[in-house]
Every structure is written in C-alpha cells, then in structure tokens.
Design a protein around this motif. Sequence first.
Motif: not given
Length: 219
Positions: A38-40, A61-66
């Motif tokens: 989310a911060e990303l 929010l994990d990496g794939a979702g991001a």
Amino acid sequence: MTVRVLLADDHPIFLEGLRTMLETVDGIEVVGVASNGAELLELAARIEADVAVVDLDMPVLDGAGAAAELIERQPGVAVMALTMHADEEAVLRALRAGVRGYLLKSSGPAGIARALAAVAEGDVVLSGRVGAMVARAALRTTTDRPFAQLSGRETEILDHVARGRSNPEIARALFLSVKTVQNHVSAILSKLDVSSRAEAVARARDAGLGTGPASGGVA
C-alpha cells in the motif's frame, strides 16, 4: 539513462542494505522506499519511477497484489520481484500479476543491478532456477490444455468460469481489472463458438475444467 527505482520490503535491515547497495551503482537512483504494498502505491502516485522492486511477503498488501495494482494504474512502471520464495506457486502467481522480473534474494548485487537495467528496458528477467521452473510449467500447460484455440490466460479464466465465479471474483483472484476479464470472456465465447456463458461452462466441464485445485487466489 538513469533507472529510477522504488523499493518495497517489510524487513527494514534488508531494505536499507538493498538501498545502500543500489545507491553505489552508476545509472540507478533509488527514489523511494516502502514497507508494504500500500505504501508503494502511494509513493508511485507521487514519485516518477521506472522500476518497482517488491518483496512478495508484505503486510497490508503483498507484492503480487501491489504489482497487479501498480501495473493497472501505471503500466509504464515495470515491477520486479525480489524474494526468498522459489516455489512454483509463488513464481506463477507473481508472473500472473504482471512482474517483469523474478529474482531470489540470494542473487548477488551485480545480478540485481543488471536485472533492474534489463527490466527497465522492457526485458523479462528470471533467475536461473525460476526460469527453468517457468519453462516446465509452460510445457505442462501447453501439453495438458484442453482447448488449443485458447491462450493460457483464457484457459485459466475459463476454468474459473466453469467453477461458477463471476467476473469480479475472477478479477480479484487473478489480479486483473473486471473489464479485462470481460474482454477475455467475450473472446472465449467467440473462440469456442458458443453464444452464452452457460454453454461455455458445459463445454469446459466436459473437458475437465472447473475441477481440482483452482488457480489464482480464490479457493
């Protein structure tokens, strides 16, 4: 050309070490760091970047979702996963989300820097073990796919349709927009020469789709 990079990882020591290492590499500029997906996304909305590097295991929010969300919002930003996970499920989930690179955290600094430059230029970069795994999965999918006229993504979506899932449910499972899923479903109906979703479901189930473990994030 200077590659502007965003970093996202919830391990502060690793994140700081990666940032410090990349800041010593000519042609790479770290323009922001985040501790979760989310911060990303918030950073990417404010700061111009060429590549976002994501860990897969992150809170909120994990990496794939991001990755999927960032690519949907800003398709000009390439996403590279940098993770400890080398299992096929994690790799394929990340690739379905749209990552252009998949490296393991055991990769050396030079390898990470080269991968960032290549991904920024539009190349796909996979670590050796990951590349071999993807090749095996692709061969298995091609061999076992019941509808040769459908792409791998279309077959994957048809499998979800055969399970009775709605377009929004499929979109969430595969990290796609609902509009993209709608377009794929329309293409599937056309390629199968059927006039309704129900007919497509019947054809799919006759071919063995809609049974067994599901792909994507919906059980």
